[in-house]
Design a protein around this motif. Sequence first.
Motif, mmCIF file in Angstrom:
data_model
loop_
_atom_site.group_PDB
_atom_site.id
_atom_site.type_symbol
_atom_site.label_atom_id
_atom_site.label_comp_id
_atom_site.label_asym_id
_atom_site.label_seq_id
_atom_site.Cartn_x
_atom_site.Cartn_y
_atom_site.Cartn_z
ATOM 1 N N VAL A 1 0.861 -1.185 0.000
ATOM 2 C CA VAL A 1 0.000 0.000 0.000
ATOM 3 C C VAL A 1 0.895 1.232 0.000
ATOM 4 O O VAL A 1 2.005 1.203 0.537
ATOM 5 N N PRO A 2 0.435 2.330 -0.604
ATOM 6 C CA PRO A 2 1.237 3.560 -0.587
ATOM 7 C C PRO A 2 1.284 4.166 0.809
ATOM 8 O O PRO A 2 0.279 4.166 1.534
ATOM 9 N N LEU A 3 2.448 4.664 1.204
ATOM 10 C CA LEU A 3 2.636 5.274 2.513
ATOM 11 C C LEU A 3 2.997 6.742 2.378
ATOM 12 O O LEU A 3 3.344 7.223 1.296
ATOM 13 N N VAL A 4 2.915 7.429 3.485
ATOM 14 C CA VAL A 4 3.320 8.829 3.541
ATOM 15 C C VAL A 4 4.786 8.944 3.131
ATOM 16 O O VAL A 4 5.634 8.179 3.582
ATOM 17 N N MET B 1 10.674 5.776 9.218
ATOM 18 C CA MET B 1 9.964 4.520 9.434
ATOM 19 C C MET B 1 8.678 4.719 10.227
ATOM 20 O O MET B 1 7.628 4.159 9.901
ATOM 21 N N MET B 2 8.725 5.526 11.261
ATOM 22 C CA MET B 2 7.610 5.598 12.196
ATOM 23 C C MET B 2 6.416 6.390 11.674
ATOM 24 O O MET B 2 5.265 5.996 11.892
ATOM 25 N N ILE B 3 6.663 7.503 11.014
ATOM 26 C CA ILE B 3 5.530 8.311 10.540
ATOM 27 C C ILE B 3 4.631 7.515 9.587
ATOM 28 O O ILE B 3 3.403 7.456 9.779
ATOM 29 N N PRO B 4 5.179 6.858 8.546
ATOM 30 C CA PRO B 4 4.301 6.078 7.668
ATOM 31 C C PRO B 4 3.609 4.923 8.378
ATOM 32 O O PRO B 4 2.462 4.596 8.050
ATOM 33 N N VAL C 1 -0.311 5.060 8.443
ATOM 34 C CA VAL C 1 -0.952 4.192 7.454
ATOM 35 C C VAL C 1 -0.758 2.703 7.748
ATOM 36 O O VAL C 1 -1.730 1.960 7.935
ATOM 37 N N ALA C 2 0.499 2.238 7.778
ATOM 38 C CA ALA C 2 0.766 0.794 7.839
ATOM 39 C C ALA C 2 0.192 0.145 9.086
ATOM 40 O O ALA C 2 -0.317 -0.982 9.029
ATOM 41 N N GLY C 3 0.256 0.829 10.228
ATOM 42 C CA GLY C 3 -0.321 0.272 11.452
ATOM 43 C C GLY C 3 -1.822 0.105 11.343
ATOM 44 O O GLY C 3 -2.395 -0.873 11.848
ATOM 45 N N THR D 1 9.271 2.305 -3.780
ATOM 46 C CA THR D 1 10.003 1.298 -3.016
ATOM 47 C C THR D 1 9.830 1.555 -1.532
ATOM 48 O O THR D 1 9.766 2.701 -1.104
ATOM 49 N N ALA D 2 9.729 0.502 -0.756
ATOM 50 C CA ALA D 2 9.648 0.661 0.695
ATOM 51 C C ALA D 2 10.907 1.346 1.205
ATOM 52 O O ALA D 2 12.007 1.120 0.678
#
Length: 337
Positions: free
Chosen positions: A58-61, A191-194, A198-200, A259-260
């Motif tokens: 999924v797309p992240l910030v 790492m933490m903001i996205p 979103v990812a969480g 890319t992640a």
Amino acid sequence: MHIPENYLSPATCAVMMTAMVPVWGHAIKKIKTELTPEKMPMLGVGAAFSFLAMMFNVPLVGGTTGHAVGGTLIAILFGPNAACIAVSIALLIQAVIFGDGGILAFGANCFNMAFVLPYVGYAVYRSLKNRFGGHLDRAGLVAAAIGSYIGMNAAAFFAAIEFGIQPLLFKDASGQALYCPYPPSVSIPAMMIPHLVVAGIVEAVFTVCVLAFVKNVAPDLIYGEATGQKEKASSHFPIFALVAVLIAATPLGLLATGTAWGEWGADEIAEIETNGEALGYTPQGLADGWELSVPMPDYSLDGMGEVVAYILSAIIGVALLIIAFKLFSLPLQAKRE
């Protein structure tokens, strides 16, 4: 969250692998008593949920991508010890066959996603569930959502630390980083903001949706919530049907572009911009590091369409996981007989 090859120093990889050995030993010992021989093969389906969840990017910030892991979900279904082994084997298959996550970084990836995530997520879930009344009702699903969200972000935090300490500890004579070039001041927010935003949430939604489905069609699978009714041989058919649906839907994960974070190749990291400025060099460890040649890199195959290869990858991964845990169950069944 899959740490690629050569982003961590060999020393870091050795420490993380050493840390996981007693965890795996404890988990294997415990699941021999916590899971019946009849339920052990179904752990392969739990591992398949994790494997498939990690294919749905999924797309992240910030323009990167991410995915769910399903570690807390498996812990709720089979217990945290079983989840540790299930996610570890899913990560091993991803690394060896598809090049998703480094072989040298396998211990670190397992520490984050197979240890921190399911144990933290399950501990939060159990604590909240007991406060809510001890049943997997609507409040229990809320507890599962919160636990999975916290577990996911705890795993991301440890990955960020592992990335961030590399340029502090490992530099060449000119002061340039040998491995991951981003210090904690960059890696932690990156790492933490996205993951917080979103990812969480994706992890929580995936956990609740699958858990609610399992509760309705096969409640006997939920760890510590046995119904006491005799299980029918065909009672788990809807679970396998759900796995089939997820396999067919995996190409949706191809829609997320980018890319992640922290998974760029050695040929592109020099051009990656952080705070508006490109890195400008390729760390020597990345440029000259070791890499395993895998059969289906990035879930692709020469001469095969991207969508077909992605579905084939999902089928191969799920089949291997189900077969592996079926084989693991045979000694337990023989011992019982």
